[in-house]
Structures are given as structure tokens and as C-alpha cells.
Design an enzyme around this catalytic site. Structure first.
Site, PDB file in Angstrom:
ATOM      1  N   ASP A 152       0.840  -1.209   0.000  1.00 47.42           N
ATOM      2  CA  ASP A 152       0.000   0.000   0.000  1.00 47.42           C
ATOM      3  C   ASP A 152       0.871   1.254   0.000  1.00 47.42           C
ATOM      4  O   ASP A 152       0.610   2.215  -0.729  1.00 47.42           O
ATOM      5  CB  ASP A 152      -1.004  -0.005   1.171  1.00 47.42           C
ATOM      6  CG  ASP A 152      -0.414  -0.536   2.462  1.00 47.42           C
ATOM      7  OD1 ASP A 152       0.738  -1.020   2.455  1.00 47.42           O
ATOM      8  OD2 ASP A 152      -1.089  -0.451   3.502  1.00 47.42           O
TER       9      ASP A 152
ATOM     10  N   ASP B 192       1.189  -2.146 -13.524  1.00 48.37           N
ATOM     11  CA  ASP B 192       0.261  -1.299 -14.284  1.00 48.37           C
ATOM     12  C   ASP B 192       0.351   0.150 -13.806  1.00 48.37           C
ATOM     13  O   ASP B 192       0.337   1.094 -14.598  1.00 48.37           O
ATOM     14  CB  ASP B 192      -1.187  -1.790 -14.134  1.00 48.37           C
ATOM     15  CG  ASP B 192      -1.536  -2.831 -15.203  1.00 48.37           C
ATOM     16  OD1 ASP B 192      -0.599  -3.390 -15.799  1.00 48.37           O
ATOM     17  OD2 ASP B 192      -2.725  -3.076 -15.423  1.00 48.37           O
TER      18      ASP B 192
END
Ligand code: NAD
Length: 365
Positions: free
Chosen positions: A229, A257
Site C-alpha cells: 500500500d 500497471d
């Protein structure tokens, strides 16, 4: 003369268009540098479902296995979205990865200065990082299923239908990919970041232990750890400080991505999937089959062309030819040629279609 066999898997949507560009570019450097390439096409994905009823035939897998390297366009499209899970086009990718033993996925994210304005980040000047993603283990390959539970939750509701997916990694699986991460870091800026979720996942804690055990063998490489995160924030906040990121299958899928997006266009991002030395690697653009633009000439072939450069470097050892392709792509951009996805507001650039921009790269080779 050095001779190599390339299996070409064009796939669906824009896959055949961008694969054709990369084949032309590969042929051009082969001629220039005096080595021979033979190309053989194999179906996989949606087109294979249409023809053979399955996304990946034995013949395609065997043909890829018998080659020196595999060049893949992209698979999938809305036509097959409703297909049964076992015959979805993506199954072809999973089948090729596991069938060829491709356990490592390399995704470089490089910002071309000419495309800095296409990045969603403001004031971005330098991004040059490599994500090394474990590809054949973890949650995508673990046990998964559904069951019914009659458990009663604390608020009195009955749980009902449940689903589960299992993340599991062996020391051996972690070790081989983390070692690769260290080796790539040695050839770059000597910085390795292991990304995990070790505050909650036991499998992540094993990744950390293995990395700490391997680190003394690479004293020049600085190793640090980031929770996934936090990493997703830091990629936006300070992308230039990353060198090599090594991570598990799912975290790598998501982070690569994100890292790709901040460089400007998904149409610029190449990738390599590698197994043990001596087995063929597979090279493909990061983007999908883009059914929304298939057949319009709008597909940017540069990601596949850059994947072809990786193929020459990592599978064939043709480093000079690989450099030539990368320089030709940079020069094409520097000369102001763009496909529509990287054209920005179009000012000061010449917007070309797939065939035309491939021609510009070929001229620069
Ligand atoms: P996508 O990458 O195909 O497209 C996302 C967006 O980016 C679209 O607007 C598309 O037009 C654009 N785009 C993608 N590649 C481009 C290129 N080279 N040039 C210009 N624009 C480009 O992702 P999606 O829309 O989520 O998926 C479409 C299909 O592709 C789905 O069936 C999906 O399963 C499949 N897919 C395949 C792969 C693969 O084969 N490796 C990877 C991702 C998605």
C-alpha cells in the site's frame, strides 16, 4: 550464420497489428546485423477458441516450447467475455506461462523525456525502474473455490455463500525470483526494494526472511522493504527513487500497471517473461487487445517493438540489435512522430497510424 526460431502468437484485437510491426522490425535488424530469424505463427486466445474450442492447443504450446523465443501480441475481447472460466482467452496466457516455466516477469517502466507531458504526474522528469514479478505462484495459482457456510455473524446475519483464494509460496519459489532481483539490481543502480504485506501476511514474512538471507551475497546492493500500500503511494510520490522492485504475482500485477501508467501511455510498455536459462522466454506488450481500437490503425506498436528488443537481449543475446531498436524508437519520438495515444494536444507533433509509425522506426534502423 546465427539462426533463431521465433514463435509468433498474434492473438486477438490489436494483437496481430502490433505483432506484425515487431516482426518487421526484428527482420530489419536481423538483416542489418547478419543473423537469421525464422518466424512461425501460432493461434492462442479468442481466435483459438473460435477455431479449436480451447484458448491454447497442444500444438501452440509445443511450437512455443520448440522455439528460441515467443513474441505475443495480446489475447481476449468482449466476444469471449461470457465464456466459461475454463475456456476464457486469458487461460492461454496462464497456460503458456506455466507450460514454458516462465516464473519471472520483467516490466521496465521508463519515461521517455519526449512523452513527459503525457504522464499524469506533474513535473516528472525521470522514471527508470524495473518491476520483477513472480509469475507462476501465489494467489493466482493457489487453491480457490466456493462453499456454503451456516455460520452466524456477530450482527445475526447468516454468512451464506463464501469464496476463497489461497496465497502460498515455497522458499524455493521466493529464492529464485529474489536472486533475479538482486542480479538485475547489480546491472542497474544497485537498489532492490522488496514489496510485500508483511504486517498481515505470513507468506510475505517468508519473502522477507528469504531476501534477508540472500542479501549478504550481494553486498553492493542496498535492500529495503515496503508494504504494497505504501509502495503504491511512493510510486506516485517519488518514482525516480526506485530501481528494481521484486514482488509476488498479484502485487506485481497491480504495481506494474501503476508504474506503467505514470510513464505516459500503456502503448509504450514492453515486458518479458523468463524461466530457467535455456528455456524460451515470452515477450509481449503490457497492454491488452484493445478491442475498442482494433482495425482502426490507432494501435501504438512501440510497446511490442520494445518487447522485441527485450527478446533480442534476453533470449538471443543480440545486444547490439536490441540497442539499435531502442535507439530507433527514441529517435522516432524525438523527431516528433506519435500515435494518437501519445500525441497529447497534438501540437508540434505528427500523428501517424500503426503502419506509418512502424515505417518511421524501420527507416531509423
Ligand atoms: P487494454 O490494454 O486492451 O486497453 C485499455 C485502453 O488502452 C483502451 O482504451 C485501449 O484502446 C488502450 N490501448 C491499449 N493498448 C494500446 C495501444 N497499443 N495503442 C493505443 N491504445 C492502446 O485493456 P482492457 O480494455 O482492459 O482489455 C481488453 C481485452 O484485452 C480484454 O479482453 C482483456 O482480458 C485483454 N487483456 C489481455 C492482455 C494480454 O493479452 N496480455 C492484457 C490485458 C488485457
Amino acid at each position: 550464420m546465427r539462426q533463431y526460431k521465433i514463435a509468433v502468437v498474434p492473438g486477438d484485437g490489436i494483437g496481430p497489428e502490433v505483432a506484425s510491426s515487431a516482426v518487421q522490425v526484428l527482420s530489419a535488424v536481423a538483416e542489418k546485423y547478419g543473423f537469421g530469424l525464422s518466424f512461425k505463427e501460432y493461434p492462442a486466445g479468442g481466435c483459438s477458441i473460435d477455431e479449436f474450442g480451447v484458448p491454447l492447443t497442444d500444438e501452440t504450446l509445443e511450437g512455443c516450447r520448440a522455439s528460441d523465443a515467443v513474441l505475443l501480441g495480446a489475447v481476449g475481447g468482449p466476444k469471449w467475455d461470457k465464456a466459461d472460466a475454463s475456456i476464457r482467452p486469458e487461460k492461454a496466457l496462464l497456460g503458456l506461462r506455466s507450460g514454458l516455466g516462465l516464473y519471472s516477469n520483467l516490466r521496465p517502466a521508463l519515461l521517455f523525456p519526449e512523452l513527459a507531458s503525457a504522464s499524469p504526474l506533474k513535473d516528472v522528469s525521470e522514471i527508470d525502474l524495473l518491476i520483477v514479478r513472480e509469475l507462476t505462484g501465489g494467489i493466482y495459482f493457489g487453491d480457490h473455490g466456493r462453499f456454503s457456510s451456516a455460520d452466524v455473524l456477530s450482527d445475526g446475519q447468516v454468512k451464506g455463500e463464501c469464496a476463497f483464494d489461497t496465497e502460498s509460496y515455497s522458499t524455493a519459489e521466493i529464492e529464485r525470483i529474489v536472486r533475479e532481483g538482486f542480479r538485475y539490481a547489480m546491472g542497474r543502480k544497485k537498489k532492490l526494494t522488496l514489496v510485500d504485506k508483511a504486517n498481515v501476511l505470513e507468506s510475505s514474512r517468508l519473502w522477507r526472511e528469504v531476501a534477508e538471507r540472500i542479501a549478504p551475497g550481494y553486498p553492493e546492493v542496498s535492500l529495503d522493504f515496503l508494504y504494497v500500500d505504501n509502495c503504491s503511494m511512493q510510486l506516485i510520490n517519488r518514482p525516480s527513487t526506485f530501481d528494481v522492485i521484486v514482488t509476488s504475482n498479484m502485487f506485481g500485477d497491480i504495481l506494474s500497471d501503476e508504474a506503467g501508467m505514470i510513464t505516459g501511455s500503456i502503448g509504450m510498455l514492453p515486458s518479458a517473461s523468463l524461466g530457467t536459462p535455456g528455456t524460451p522466454g515470452m515477450y509481449e506488450p503490457v497492454h491488452g487487445s484493445a478491442p475498442d481500437i482494433a482495425g482502426t490503425g490507432k494501435a501504438n506498436p512501440l510497446a511490442t517493438i520494445l518487447s522485441a528488443a527485450m527478446l533480442l537481449r534476453w533470449s538471443l543475446g543480440e545486444e547490439i540489435a536490441a540497442d539499435n531498436i531502442e535507439r530507433a524508437v527514441k529517435k522516432t519520438l524525438a523527431d516528433g512522430f506519435r500515435t494518437v495515444d501519445i500525441a497529447g494536444d497534438g501540437e508540434g507533433v505528427t500523428v501517424l497510424d500503426t503502419v506509418q509509425i512502424t515505417q518511421k522506426v524501420l527507416e531509423r534502423i
